[in-house]
Design an enzyme around this catalytic site. Structure first.
Site, PDB file in Angstrom:
ATOM      1  N   THR A  39       0.865  -1.186   0.000  1.00  0.00           N
ATOM      2  CA  THR A  39       0.000   0.000   0.000  1.00  0.00           C
ATOM      3  C   THR A  39       0.895   1.229   0.000  1.00  0.00           C
ATOM      4  OG1 THR A  39      -1.764  -1.009   1.197  1.00  0.00           O
ATOM      5  CG2 THR A  39      -1.552   1.361   1.478  1.00  0.00           C
ATOM      6  N   ARG A  68     -16.103  -2.438   4.103  1.00  0.00           N
ATOM      7  CA  ARG A  68     -15.077  -2.034   5.077  1.00  0.00           C
ATOM      8  C   ARG A  68     -14.196  -0.915   4.493  1.00  0.00           C
ATOM      9  NH1 ARG A  68      -9.200  -1.614   5.327  1.00  0.00           N
ATOM     10  NH2 ARG A  68      -8.570  -1.934   7.461  1.00  0.00           N
ATOM     11  N   VAL A  69     -13.931   0.091   5.306  1.00  0.00           N
ATOM     12  CA  VAL A  69     -13.002   1.152   4.920  1.00  0.00           C
ATOM     13  C   VAL A  69     -11.949   1.242   6.016  1.00  0.00           C
ATOM     14  CG1 VAL A  69     -12.756   3.651   4.591  1.00  0.00           C
ATOM     15  CG2 VAL A  69     -14.699   2.445   3.568  1.00  0.00           C
ATOM     16  N   ASP A 114      -8.006   3.079   7.412  1.00  0.00           N
ATOM     17  CA  ASP A 114      -7.492   4.388   7.816  1.00  0.00           C
ATOM     18  C   ASP A 114      -7.020   5.238   6.645  1.00  0.00           C
ATOM     19  OD1 ASP A 114      -5.457   2.381   7.405  1.00  0.00           O
ATOM     20  OD2 ASP A 114      -4.004   3.879   8.058  1.00  0.00           O
ATOM     21  N   THR A 118       0.702   2.783   7.451  1.00  0.00           N
ATOM     22  CA  THR A 118       0.368   1.585   6.700  1.00  0.00           C
ATOM     23  C   THR A 118       0.186   0.429   7.686  1.00  0.00           C
ATOM     24  OG1 THR A 118       1.066   0.095   4.922  1.00  0.00           O
ATOM     25  CG2 THR A 118       2.815   1.045   6.265  1.00  0.00           C
ATOM     26  N   GLY A 119      -0.495  -0.610   7.234  1.00  0.00           N
ATOM     27  CA  GLY A 119      -0.741  -1.752   8.114  1.00  0.00           C
ATOM     28  C   GLY A 119      -2.203  -1.820   8.527  1.00  0.00           C
TER      29      GLY A 119
END
Ligand code: SD4
Length: 334
Positions: free
Chosen positions: A194, A222-223, A225, A245-246
């Site tokens: 990402t 689903r969304v 961060d 990220t993550g």
């Protein structure tokens, strides 16, 4: 003479090089309260620099070269991340990304400009370059976030092409996953690549972007961060910028990127700020052992930092014509 003015005068007489931000200084009697912030202010404007999450060197080098040619930070990062959005091999962004558990590829992205403007798109299907679309939301609408079908229709009105994002390879992997339907995002796997990208241009202005398909085999709707201001990304042109990220759920609960930037405003360097933001997640209990979160950050002076919960995270950096891979330090050393 106040402390800021002293520094300013020293630099002017000593080297002849000084950034506009210092000259603007903290005039007007707020000396005490802004002292920590003053320490973070650059004495020298950095040469243009681009940093990004994971192994995204093609994207980051593209951005770095555009900055060196005099392009704005905003233009450079949108073009930079477009390289990975178009890369079918990258399974966490743009075309070829891992779908949700029903086989739909839905993308999230956001962008912040040096003047503090923000635009984002959530859960968008059939559009490859969602970072550019987030920029259109920022620049061409009275809104800051557009979601799903509305965002997709807006994209067509702006000349974006409809494209199938599920490739034969990502469809095959999804069908394989369906056999067990075991939702357990693996550290550094489902969330690998990402892209979050931060840049400073030759005027010293900072911009940031984040683009992703989120977590592989997420629930429909689903969304994470990444498109949410302050969580996945935050830019403050006076101070610096951060991107996450993550495991997005954990970044959202700690408003991670805003936290990193505020810590820098209060005097931490980017490395210290990333570490403290990761520690806020660690302090919540043992669950961190099962997921990865990482931050990268940059301050107005062009200093950078990165920190992750687990091993395996890298940051790309491009400055002065030199690409660099920086292996990030991490918390969980056991
Ligand atoms: C999300 N944070 O949707 C994103 C995924 C990610 O590296 O960044 N992966 O939770």
């Amino acid at each position: 003479m106040n402390r800021r003015k002293f520094i300013q005068n020293t630099v002017l007489t000593g080297t002849g090089i000084v950034a506009g931000t210092v000259a603007l200084g903290c005039e007007g009697g707020k000396e005490g309260s802004n002292d920590a912030f003053a320490k973070t202010q650059p004495l020298i404007k950095p040469s243009p620099i681009s940093i990004s999450t994971w192994n995204t060197s093609s994207a980051n080098n593209a951005s770095g070269k555009l900055l060196e040619q005099g392009n704005s930070a905003l233009d450079a990062i949108i073009s930079g991340v477009a390289v990975e959005e178009a890369n079918e091999e990258n399974t966490t962004v743009g075309i070829g990304a891992t779908p949700d558990r029903e086989g739909n590829v839905t993308l999230d992205a956001c962008v912040m400009s040096p003047d503090g403007d923000y635009g984002a798109v959530l859960a968008v299907e059939n559009i490859v370059h969602v970072a550019a679309l987030a920029r259109k939301v920022m620049e061409e609408t009275p809104h800051v976030i557009m979601a799903s079908k509305g965002a997709e229709e807006f994209a067509y009105s702006q000349g974006f092409k409809k494209e199938k994002l599920l490739t034969p390879a990502s469809e095959k992997a999804w069908k394989e996953w369906l056999k067990t339907s075991d939702y357990k995002p693996e550290i550094n796997i489902e969330n690998h690549d990402t892209i979050g990208m931060l840049a400073i241009d030759d005027k010293g202005d900072i911009a940031g972007v984040c683009t992703t398909s989120g977590l592989g085999y997420k629930m429909k709707g689903r969304v994470g961060d990444s498109p949410i201001i302050g969580s996945g990304l935050f830019v403050d042109n006076e101070v610096g910028a951060a991107v996450a990220t993550g495991m997005g759920e954990e970044v959202l609960k700690t408003v991670g990127s805003f936290l990193v930037v505020e810590l820098m405003r209060n005097g931490m360097n980017p490395q210290e700020a990333c570490e403290e933001a990761i520690h806020r997640i660690i302090k919540k209990g043992d669950r961190y052992k099962n997921f990865q979160v990482a931050y990268i950050a940059i301050n107005k002076a062009g200093e950078t930092g990165s920190y992750a919960i687990h091993d395996g995270f890298t940051m790309m950096k491009h400055q002065d014509g030199k690409p660099e891979v920086i292996v990030s330090d991490y918390y969980n050393k056991i």
